[in-house]
Motif scaffolding. Structure first.
Motif, mmCIF file in Angstrom:
data_model
loop_
_atom_site.group_PDB
_atom_site.id
_atom_site.type_symbol
_atom_site.label_atom_id
_atom_site.label_comp_id
_atom_site.label_asym_id
_atom_site.label_seq_id
_atom_site.Cartn_x
_atom_site.Cartn_y
_atom_site.Cartn_z
ATOM 1 N N ALA A 76 0.860 -1.184 0.000
ATOM 2 C CA ALA A 76 0.000 0.000 0.000
ATOM 3 C C ALA A 76 0.890 1.225 0.000
ATOM 4 C CB ALA A 76 -0.899 0.002 1.227
ATOM 5 N N ASP A 77 0.528 2.212 -0.821
ATOM 6 C CA ASP A 77 1.251 3.475 -0.800
ATOM 7 C C ASP A 77 0.317 4.591 -1.240
ATOM 8 O OD1 ASP A 77 1.079 3.146 -3.545
ATOM 9 O OD2 ASP A 77 3.218 3.122 -3.902
ATOM 10 N N GLY A 78 0.750 5.817 -1.037
ATOM 11 C CA GLY A 78 -0.031 6.976 -1.421
ATOM 12 C C GLY A 78 0.113 8.101 -0.414
ATOM 13 N N ARG A 79 -0.786 9.081 -0.538
ATOM 14 C CA ARG A 79 -0.775 10.245 0.338
ATOM 15 C C ARG A 79 -2.191 10.584 0.751
ATOM 16 N NH1 ARG A 79 3.201 14.115 0.706
ATOM 17 N NH2 ARG A 79 1.575 15.676 0.758
ATOM 18 N N LEU A 80 -2.300 11.217 1.897
ATOM 19 C CA LEU A 80 -3.579 11.773 2.318
ATOM 20 C C LEU A 80 -3.316 13.113 2.986
ATOM 21 C CD1 LEU A 80 -4.293 11.549 5.642
ATOM 22 C CD2 LEU A 80 -4.383 9.152 5.049
ATOM 23 N N ALA A 95 -0.032 12.988 5.269
ATOM 24 C CA ALA A 95 0.483 11.700 5.725
ATOM 25 C C ALA A 95 0.828 10.813 4.536
ATOM 26 C CB ALA A 95 -0.540 11.000 6.619
ATOM 27 N N ARG A 96 1.729 9.882 4.774
ATOM 28 C CA ARG A 96 2.090 8.854 3.807
ATOM 29 C C ARG A 96 1.234 7.632 4.123
ATOM 30 N NH1 ARG A 96 5.501 4.536 4.132
ATOM 31 N NH2 ARG A 96 6.198 5.231 6.176
ATOM 32 N N VAL A 97 0.504 7.128 3.129
ATOM 33 C CA VAL A 97 -0.361 5.955 3.316
ATOM 34 C C VAL A 97 0.505 4.720 3.494
ATOM 35 C CG1 VAL A 97 -2.066 4.451 2.202
ATOM 36 C CG2 VAL A 97 -2.297 6.935 2.036
ATOM 37 N N THR A 98 0.202 3.937 4.537
ATOM 38 C CA THR A 98 0.945 2.711 4.799
ATOM 39 C C THR A 98 0.068 1.466 4.757
ATOM 40 O OG1 THR A 98 0.664 2.991 7.179
ATOM 41 C CG2 THR A 98 2.701 3.866 6.205
ATOM 42 N N CYS A 99 -1.259 1.654 4.789
ATOM 43 C CA CYS A 99 -2.152 0.505 4.780
ATOM 44 C C CYS A 99 -3.503 0.892 4.191
ATOM 45 C CB CYS A 99 -2.334 -0.014 6.205
ATOM 46 S SG CYS A 99 -3.207 -1.592 6.266
ATOM 47 N N LEU A 100 -4.067 0.009 3.395
ATOM 48 C CA LEU A 100 -5.413 0.153 2.832
ATOM 49 C C LEU A 100 -6.155 -1.149 3.034
ATOM 50 C CD1 LEU A 100 -4.629 1.763 -0.633
ATOM 51 C CD2 LEU A 100 -5.754 2.883 1.287
ATOM 52 N N GLY A 111 -1.832 5.690 7.925
ATOM 53 C CA GLY A 111 -0.518 6.135 7.499
ATOM 54 C C GLY A 111 0.221 6.831 8.617
ATOM 55 N N THR A 112 1.334 7.431 8.236
ATOM 56 C CA THR A 112 2.177 8.165 9.165
ATOM 57 C C THR A 112 2.173 9.636 8.763
ATOM 58 O OG1 THR A 112 3.580 6.224 9.434
ATOM 59 C CG2 THR A 112 4.487 8.334 10.143
ATOM 60 N N ILE A 113 1.875 10.499 9.716
ATOM 61 C CA ILE A 113 1.825 11.934 9.445
ATOM 62 C C ILE A 113 3.233 12.436 9.162
ATOM 63 C CG2 ILE A 113 1.295 14.210 10.420
ATOM 64 C CD1 ILE A 113 -0.977 12.828 12.009
ATOM 65 N N THR A 114 3.379 13.107 8.025
ATOM 66 C CA THR A 114 4.680 13.656 7.652
ATOM 67 C C THR A 114 4.828 15.095 8.136
ATOM 68 O OG1 THR A 114 3.799 14.234 5.468
ATOM 69 C CG2 THR A 114 5.010 12.154 5.661
ATOM 70 N N LYS A 115 3.724 15.838 8.186
ATOM 71 C CA LYS A 115 3.775 17.217 8.659
ATOM 72 C C LYS A 115 2.374 17.640 9.064
ATOM 73 C CE LYS A 115 5.769 21.666 7.677
ATOM 74 N NZ LYS A 115 6.500 21.773 8.927
ATOM 75 N N VAL A 123 2.228 19.572 17.584
ATOM 76 C CA VAL A 123 2.855 19.031 16.377
ATOM 77 C C VAL A 123 2.500 17.552 16.265
ATOM 78 C CG1 VAL A 123 5.059 18.560 15.233
ATOM 79 C CG2 VAL A 123 4.710 20.724 16.443
ATOM 80 N N LEU A 124 2.074 17.145 15.061
ATOM 81 C CA LEU A 124 1.630 15.771 14.821
ATOM 82 C C LEU A 124 2.643 14.939 14.032
ATOM 83 C CD1 LEU A 124 -2.063 16.604 13.855
ATOM 84 C CD2 LEU A 124 -1.213 15.762 16.062
ATOM 85 N N ASP A 125 3.741 15.528 13.611
ATOM 86 C CA ASP A 125 4.733 14.844 12.777
ATOM 87 C C ASP A 125 5.134 13.501 13.383
ATOM 88 O OD1 ASP A 125 4.534 17.444 11.872
ATOM 89 O OD2 ASP A 125 6.680 17.755 11.651
ATOM 90 N N GLY A 126 5.130 12.440 12.544
ATOM 91 C CA GLY A 126 5.568 11.118 12.958
ATOM 92 C C GLY A 126 4.508 10.254 13.624
ATOM 93 N N LYS A 127 3.335 10.795 13.895
ATOM 94 C CA LYS A 127 2.274 10.010 14.552
ATOM 95 C C LYS A 127 1.490 9.213 13.506
ATOM 96 C CE LYS A 127 1.549 13.223 18.369
ATOM 97 N NZ LYS A 127 2.227 12.489 19.378
#
Length: 171
Positions: A76-80, A95-100, A111-115, A123-127
């Protein structure tokens, strides 16, 4: 204040390019793949979710955009991205999508929040973050589950909001 007044119409206008989907019909039942899973023995089909949705309620507006892909090799990949305008201010993240996971007219995206940060400045980065998109009939999406409770493909919170503009497509 003027910037906020400009961004809302401009963002909504951009969402008009995404076609809404009234339902998701999947003959197989369920597809699931966290990005860290190994090779799959399933068919080599690729499943995609694309779109952006606005939920406008009095004094509250949420926008969720998802572009994700689940490939036949179980990756799984992508962005949200998500924004929430409320009386408290603006919360937003990408966020970067890690699972669908696609099950019975529903898509679970995590996914994992990038910013990003909350209206209070947290700050939510990395959550981790997770949403559930209900695709059958009138579309809805959940409020985001952020942090320890957001497991891979675990879905969003129990509270949902209606999609009032645009929508999501699965193909």
């Amino acid at each position: 204040m003027q910037l906020k007044a400009f961004l809302a119409p401009a963002s909504i206008a951009a969402l008009m390019f995404f076609a809404p989907s009234p339902a998701f019909a999947d003959g197989e039942g369920s597809f699931h793949a966290p990005s860290d899973s190994g090779p799959s023995t399933s068919s080599q089909a690729v499943y995609r979710i694309n779109g952006a949705a606005v939920s406008s309620l009095p004094q509250d507006q949420r926008r969720l955009s998802v572009q994700g892909r689940l490939s036949g090799d179980a990756m799984a990949d992508g962005r949200l991205s998500f924004t929430h305008h409320s009386s408290l201010g603006l919360s937003h993240f990408t966020a970067r999508v890690t699972c669908l996971e696609f099950v019975d007219g529903r898509a679970e995206v995590s996914g994992t929040i990038t910013k990003g940060k909350t209206a209070a400045g947290v700050v939510l980065d990395g959550k981790m973050v997770a949403f559930t998109l209900n695709m059958g009939g009138e579309q809805t999406f959940t409020l985001p589950q952020i942090g320890p409770g957001a497991a891979n493909c675990g879905g969003g919170r129990a509270e949902t909001v209606p999609v009032t503009q645009a929508g999501f497509r699965i193909r």
